[in-house]
Design a protein around this motif. Structure first.
Motif, PDB file in Angstrom:
ATOM      1  N   GLY A  35       0.819  -1.203   0.000  1.00 25.23           N
ATOM      2  CA  GLY A  35       0.000   0.000   0.000  1.00 25.23           C
ATOM      3  C   GLY A  35       0.854   1.255   0.000  1.00 25.23           C
ATOM      4  N   PHE A  36       0.354   2.300   0.644  1.00 21.21           N
ATOM      5  CA  PHE A  36       0.998   3.610   0.633  1.00 21.21           C
ATOM      6  C   PHE A  36       2.428   3.560   1.165  1.00 21.21           C
ATOM      7  CE2 PHE A  36       2.079   7.533   2.908  1.00 21.21           C
ATOM      8  CZ  PHE A  36       2.087   8.412   1.849  1.00 21.21           C
ATOM      9  N   LEU A  37       2.642   2.940   2.331  1.00 24.25           N
ATOM     10  CA  LEU A  37       3.975   2.944   2.939  1.00 24.25           C
ATOM     11  C   LEU A  37       4.981   2.149   2.110  1.00 24.25           C
ATOM     12  CD1 LEU A  37       3.080   2.667   6.708  1.00 24.25           C
ATOM     13  CD2 LEU A  37       3.816   4.675   5.432  1.00 24.25           C
ATOM     14  N   TRP A  38       4.554   1.031   1.535  1.00 20.16           N
ATOM     15  CA  TRP A  38       5.446   0.287   0.648  1.00 20.16           C
ATOM     16  C   TRP A  38       5.731   1.091  -0.617  1.00 20.16           C
ATOM     17  CZ3 TRP A  38       8.746  -3.144   1.868  1.00 20.16           C
ATOM     18  CH2 TRP A  38       8.507  -4.044   2.890  1.00 20.16           C
ATOM     19  N   GLY A  43       9.509   4.011  -3.826  1.00 18.49           N
ATOM     20  CA  GLY A  43       9.885   5.247  -4.501  1.00 18.49           C
ATOM     21  C   GLY A  43      11.214   5.783  -4.005  1.00 18.49           C
ATOM     22  N   PHE A  44      11.455   5.661  -2.695  1.00 15.49           N
ATOM     23  CA  PHE A  44      12.701   6.159  -2.119  1.00 15.49           C
ATOM     24  C   PHE A  44      13.903   5.359  -2.603  1.00 15.49           C
ATOM     25  CE2 PHE A  44      15.789   6.305   1.442  1.00 15.49           C
ATOM     26  CZ  PHE A  44      16.127   7.637   1.320  1.00 15.49           C
ATOM     27  N   ILE A  45      13.758   4.042  -2.737  1.00 12.31           N
ATOM     28  CA  ILE A  45      14.888   3.208  -3.160  1.00 12.31           C
ATOM     29  C   ILE A  45      14.917   2.995  -4.674  1.00 12.31           C
ATOM     30  CG2 ILE A  45      15.023   2.041  -0.936  1.00 12.31           C
ATOM     31  CD1 ILE A  45      13.716  -0.407  -2.311  1.00 12.31           C
ATOM     32  N   PHE A  46      14.090   3.733  -5.402  1.00  6.51           N
ATOM     33  CA  PHE A  46      14.001   3.580  -6.858  1.00  6.51           C
ATOM     34  C   PHE A  46      15.349   3.614  -7.572  1.00  6.51           C
ATOM     35  CE2 PHE A  46      13.842   5.693 -10.993  1.00  6.51           C
ATOM     36  CZ  PHE A  46      13.203   4.705 -11.727  1.00  6.51           C
ATOM     37  N   PRO A  47      16.236   4.575  -7.296  1.00  8.49           N
ATOM     38  CA  PRO A  47      17.499   4.607  -8.059  1.00  8.49           C
ATOM     39  C   PRO A  47      18.308   3.321  -7.908  1.00  8.49           C
ATOM     40  CG  PRO A  47      17.194   6.652  -6.861  1.00  8.49           C
ATOM     41  CD  PRO A  47      16.127   5.712  -6.389  1.00  8.49           C
ATOM     42  N   TRP A  48      18.377   2.806  -6.693  1.00  7.38           N
ATOM     43  CA  TRP A  48      19.145   1.591  -6.454  1.00  7.38           C
ATOM     44  C   TRP A  48      18.439   0.367  -7.041  1.00  7.38           C
ATOM     45  CZ3 TRP A  48      18.374   5.358  -2.747  1.00  7.38           C
ATOM     46  CH2 TRP A  48      19.479   6.144  -2.475  1.00  7.38           C
ATOM     47  N   ILE A  59      14.789  -8.383  -9.697  1.00  8.08           N
ATOM     48  CA  ILE A  59      14.594  -7.117  -8.984  1.00  8.08           C
ATOM     49  C   ILE A  59      13.641  -6.245  -9.791  1.00  8.08           C
ATOM     50  CG2 ILE A  59      15.706  -5.015  -8.139  1.00  8.08           C
ATOM     51  CD1 ILE A  59      18.240  -6.635  -7.734  1.00  8.08           C
ATOM     52  N   ALA A  60      12.582  -5.777  -9.127  1.00 13.16           N
ATOM     53  CA  ALA A  60      11.604  -4.901  -9.775  1.00 13.16           C
ATOM     54  C   ALA A  60      11.592  -3.552  -9.077  1.00 13.16           C
ATOM     55  CB  ALA A  60      10.218  -5.532  -9.719  1.00 13.16           C
ATOM     56  N   VAL A  61      11.285  -2.505  -9.792  1.00  5.93           N
ATOM     57  CA  VAL A  61      11.230  -1.173  -9.205  1.00  5.93           C
ATOM     58  C   VAL A  61       9.820  -0.798  -8.760  1.00  5.93           C
ATOM     59  CG1 VAL A  61      13.232  -0.304 -10.460  1.00  5.93           C
ATOM     60  CG2 VAL A  61      10.969  -0.053 -11.445  1.00  5.93           C
ATOM     61  N   PHE A  76       5.112   7.944  -5.895  1.00  6.13           N
ATOM     62  CA  PHE A  76       5.383   9.283  -6.415  1.00  6.13           C
ATOM     63  C   PHE A  76       6.065  10.158  -5.359  1.00  6.13           C
ATOM     64  CE2 PHE A  76       3.871  13.699  -6.733  1.00  6.13           C
ATOM     65  CZ  PHE A  76       4.482  14.056  -7.916  1.00  6.13           C
ATOM     66  N   LEU A  77       5.531  10.149  -4.126  1.00  9.82           N
ATOM     67  CA  LEU A  77       6.148  10.932  -3.057  1.00  9.82           C
ATOM     68  C   LEU A  77       7.562  10.453  -2.762  1.00  9.82           C
ATOM     69  CD1 LEU A  77       3.343  11.496  -0.402  1.00  9.82           C
ATOM     70  CD2 LEU A  77       4.360  13.165  -1.946  1.00  9.82           C
ATOM     71  N   GLY A  78       7.751   9.145  -2.762  1.00  6.31           N
ATOM     72  CA  GLY A  78       9.084   8.602  -2.502  1.00  6.31           C
ATOM     73  C   GLY A  78      10.094   9.042  -3.545  1.00  6.31           C
ATOM     74  N   VAL A  79       9.700   9.024  -4.798  1.00  2.80           N
ATOM     75  CA  VAL A  79      10.617   9.416  -5.866  1.00  2.80           C
ATOM     76  C   VAL A  79      10.889  10.914  -5.829  1.00  2.80           C
ATOM     77  CG1 VAL A  79      10.849   9.639  -8.371  1.00  2.80           C
ATOM     78  CG2 VAL A  79      10.092   7.495  -7.399  1.00  2.80           C
TER      79      VAL A  79
END
Length: 95
Positions: A35-38, A43-48, A59-61, A76-79
């Motif tokens: 959900g939202f928190l995941w 989104g935060f770990i997207f670059p890695w 590995i999926a983004v 979106f917020l994470g990115v």
């Protein structure tokens, strides 16, 4: 003239967003669905995750299935926010 440009931009944005959809198989209502928190975390770990996905197909983004809009909003917020998307580009440079 400025009002007309804004109106055209809004109409264009609505026209393009009308084409966006998510397949029903990608949305789940089960309790353990990301959900939202995941979404925020992914989104935060997207670059890695993206770099890892280039070398490992397991590995999926982006989590599929997820719970839909809230996962997307968290992603979106994470990115953008946690990843520094708009923060670093808005700083004034000192000469």
């Amino acid at each position: 003239m400025q009002t007309r440009r804004i109106l055209v931009a809004i109409i264009l944005a609505f026209a393009v967003s009308a084409c966006a959809s998510q397949i029903d198989a990608g949305i789940s209502v089960e309790p353990n669905t990301p959900g939202f928190l995941w979404g925020l975390w992914h989104g935060f770990i997207f670059p890695w995750s993206f770099i890892g996905s280039l070398f490992n197909p397991d590995i999926a983004v982006y989590a599929v299935p997820n719970n839909g809009g809230w996962y997307d909003f968290g992603f979106f917020l994470g990115v953008t926010v946690l990843g520094g998307g708009s923060f670093f580009g808005s700083k004034k440079r000192r000469d």
